[in-house]
Scaffold this active site. Structure first.
Site, PDB file in Angstrom:
ATOM      1  CG  ASP A 100      -1.790  -1.170   1.388  1.00  0.00           C
ATOM      2  OD1 ASP A 100      -1.345  -2.286   1.095  1.00  0.00           O
ATOM      3  OD2 ASP A 100      -2.944  -0.985   1.827  1.00  0.00           O
TER       4      ASP A 100
ATOM      5  CG  HIS B 299      -3.399   3.846   1.765  1.00  0.00           C
ATOM      6  ND1 HIS B 299      -4.703   3.930   1.332  1.00  0.00           N
ATOM      7  CD2 HIS B 299      -3.264   2.612   2.306  1.00  0.00           C
ATOM      8  CE1 HIS B 299      -5.335   2.798   1.603  1.00  0.00           C
ATOM      9  NE2 HIS B 299      -4.481   1.976   2.186  1.00  0.00           N
TER      10      HIS B 299
ATOM     11  CG  ASP C  52      -9.357   6.296  -0.929  1.00  0.00           C
ATOM     12  OD1 ASP C  52      -9.711   7.412  -1.348  1.00  0.00           O
ATOM     13  OD2 ASP C  52      -9.993   5.261  -1.161  1.00  0.00           O
ATOM     14  NE  ARG C  53      -7.889   5.151   5.776  1.00  0.00           N
ATOM     15  CZ  ARG C  53      -8.688   5.143   6.824  1.00  0.00           C
ATOM     16  NH1 ARG C  53      -8.885   6.236   7.517  1.00  0.00           N
ATOM     17  NH2 ARG C  53      -9.305   4.042   7.192  1.00  0.00           N
TER      18      ARG C  53
ATOM     19  CG  HIS D  50      -4.883  -5.016  -1.663  1.00  0.00           C
ATOM     20  ND1 HIS D  50      -3.843  -4.141  -1.459  1.00  0.00           N
ATOM     21  CD2 HIS D  50      -5.843  -4.673  -0.762  1.00  0.00           C
ATOM     22  CE1 HIS D  50      -4.164  -3.305  -0.479  1.00  0.00           C
ATOM     23  NE2 HIS D  50      -5.371  -3.611  -0.044  1.00  0.00           N
TER      24      HIS D  50
ATOM     25  CG  ASN E 124      -9.355  -2.499   0.510  1.00  0.00           C
ATOM     26  OD1 ASN E 124      -8.130  -2.577   0.463  1.00  0.00           O
ATOM     27  ND2 ASN E 124      -9.978  -1.868   1.492  1.00  0.00           N
ATOM     28  CG  HIS E 125      -8.753   2.104   0.108  1.00  0.00           C
ATOM     29  ND1 HIS E 125      -9.432   3.192   0.625  1.00  0.00           N
ATOM     30  CD2 HIS E 125      -8.558   1.258   1.134  1.00  0.00           C
ATOM     31  CE1 HIS E 125      -9.607   3.010   1.934  1.00  0.00           C
ATOM     32  NE2 HIS E 125      -9.084   1.850   2.264  1.00  0.00           N
TER      33      HIS E 125
ATOM     34  CG  HIS F 101      -5.994  -5.702   2.953  1.00  0.00           C
ATOM     35  ND1 HIS F 101      -6.735  -4.587   2.629  1.00  0.00           N
ATOM     36  CD2 HIS F 101      -6.887  -6.604   3.447  1.00  0.00           C
ATOM     37  CE1 HIS F 101      -8.010  -4.808   2.907  1.00  0.00           C
ATOM     38  NE2 HIS F 101      -8.129  -6.028   3.408  1.00  0.00           N
TER      39      HIS F 101
ATOM     40  NE  ARG G 154      -8.633  -5.958   6.276  1.00  0.00           N
ATOM     41  CZ  ARG G 154      -7.766  -4.953   6.351  1.00  0.00           C
ATOM     42  NH1 ARG G 154      -8.192  -3.704   6.311  1.00  0.00           N
ATOM     43  NH2 ARG G 154      -6.468  -5.182   6.456  1.00  0.00           N
TER      44      ARG G 154
ATOM     45  CG  ASP H 290      -5.583  -0.321  -0.509  1.00  0.00           C
ATOM     46  OD1 ASP H 290      -6.416  -0.618  -1.383  1.00  0.00           O
ATOM     47  OD2 ASP H 290      -5.769  -0.527   0.703  1.00  0.00           O
TER      48      ASP H 290
END
Length: 473
Positions: free
Chosen positions: A217, A219, A249-250, A327, A278-279, A402, A375, A246
């Protein structure tokens, strides 16, 4: 130690953002006094911070089962629902709070903000049904996007990404400047066409003496991405990379990250790879900042185009037929083969169950067998599940991402399951290292490089996130 003392100690760890230690102490306290809803509520909050939304939801529900008047329980559960994209259920919890405490201004604000999100989602869903058959990419008119005389940034050469363009783009981004929209749109259109040509499982051949790097990730942490390139070299014909989902995001430099990664994919097709995380999905992007960032830096139309491009990202990669990289993780069934993964129709938003969902969302666990996901999406799988999957498919081990890891990576399941996470000091709060993995084609033995976070301009993570998140705490 009494439950109350354990709770107090856990609260101190929570304040220090040491959430795993806090969770462990709340758990000990619950074992002593399982009838205290506050303990479940506090542990739920810690799970939220760890992004274990399924566990957070379970604990908040347990707290409310013990005490239906425990207001923080509704807040915690609503936060978990929101994080899982279950907006209507979150709204119901906020509505309960406002009815219980009609004079509570904070509760009223949360309810109103959540209501806005629900209305927005319903509106977008209605539009999507009407426009389902229309491609945003087909409606883009690049010729109409005039390049202004005063634009001094990177320029594609004959519409193509070159090494000099990538060097200029990296420098441009470090100066916190924006790529011209015409070139940004051209990269997205070219990426969509390239990704459409790829299967859902991409096979990666690596020669015996060849170096190959797997990153986890990112991010939106652009300056940490550049640090990876400083440590390990820029991508090239002889310096191949796989980024394992990923990307956005964030972090609040997601636009910069994604255009650098897309640029290198176009510059070195078949030498530079990207897996979907997943993002890379509409719901996540709406909540965790990427949608807001793209709108702020470009347009709403570009948000829709990104969604189309993300839908074509491959779901997993297999290195020399021996190492599978995805991922999230493995599956709720024991009989899944690599051919099953190749056959997945990925051009859609991730479903709530099935192979595509589990590739993006699942997590390993130390215990045997399978368990519901912490999750709330996907599953948890034990070392026995991993071993059977490897044996069935003739694999050496799997690599996944992840999850934040203190050292940036973790070798689990007796070496059969490796986690790599490449965003150090995640969200400027977690204090973790980042890592990447280097293998060569001869033995595919993983070698780990870890690193600390580097400074970045004063733009906080989640700066573009949905306003509802500012209310969660």
């Amino acid at each position: 130690m009494a439950a109350e003392e354990l709770k107090s100690e856990a609260n101190e760890y929570f304040k220090k953002q040491q959430y795993e230690k806090a969770i462990a102490l709340y758990t000990q306290a619950i074992e002593i006094d399982g009838s205290n809803p506050i303990l479940y509520g506090n542990r739920s909050f810690a799970h939220l911070r760890m992004e274990s939304f399924g566990y957070a939801l379970r604990d908040a529900s347990k707290a409310l089962e013990l005490d239906r008047t425990y207001i923080k329980g509704y807040y915690r559960r609503a936060s978990a629902y929101m994080s899982l994209g279950k907006f209507k259920l979150a709204l119901k919890d906020y509505e309960t709070v406002t009815k219980t405490r009609p004079g509570d201004k904070d509760a009223r604000l949360k309810y109103q903000e959540c209501q806005k999100v629900v209305k927005m989602m319903l509106f977008q869903k209605a539009i999507a049904v009407e426009e389902d058959s229309k491609s945003v990419a087909a409606s883009i008119d690049l010729e109409a996007m005039v390049i202004e005389d005063d634009y001094s940034g990177p320029r594609l050469e004959d519409g193509k990404v070159t090494e000099s363009f990538m060097e200029d783009l990296i420098h441009h981004y470090t100066q916190q400047k924006k790529l011209h929209r015409r070139y940004a749109y051209k990269i997205l259109l070219d990426m969509k066409e390239y990704l459409k040509s790829l299967p859902s499982l991409v096979d990666i051949p690596v020669d015996n003496a060849e170096k190959f790097t797997v990153c986890g990730d990112i991010h939106g942490q652009f300056f940490d991405l550049l640090n990876i390139f400083r440590l390990n070299g820029r991508p090239g014909v002889a310096n191949r990379y796989l980024f394992n989902g990923d990307f956005v995001d964030r972090g609040s430099f997601s636009v910069e990250v994604i255009f650098i990664l897309f640029g290198y994919t176009l510059l070195f097709p078949g030498r530079f790879y990207m897996s979907r995380g997943n993002h890379e999905s509409l719901t996540m992007n709406q909540m965790y900042g990427f949608q807001g960032e793209v709108k702020a830096k470009y347009t709403s139309q570009m948000v829709e185009l990104f969604t189309e491009v993300f839908n074509y990202l491959p779901l997993c990669h297999c290195i020399n037929g021996r190492v599978l990289v995805m991922h999230g993780g493995l599956f709720s069934s024991d009989n899944v083969t690599l051919d099953d993964l190749r056959k997945i129709d990925r051009n859609r938003q991730p479903p709530d169950e099935g192979l595509m969902c589990e590739l993006l969302w699942s997590d390993p666990m130390p215990g045997q067998g399978r368990a519901p996901s912490k999750r709330g999406v996907g599953i948890q799988f034990g070392p026995d599940v991993t071993k059977r999957f490897l044996e069935l498919n003739g694999l050496d081990y799997i690599v996944r991402s992840h999850e934040v890891k203190a050292e940036g990576y973790e070798v689990g399941h007796g070496g059969d399951c490796i986690t790599v996470f490449s965003a150090p000091n995640y969200c400027d709060t977690m204090g973790n290292k980042g890592a990447f993995i280097i293998v060569n084609g001869k033995d595919l033995k993983p070698q780990f490089t870890t690193y600390e976070a580097v400074p970045h301009p004063p733009v906080k993570p989640m700066a573009y996130a949905n306003s509802i998140f500012s209310l969660f705490s």
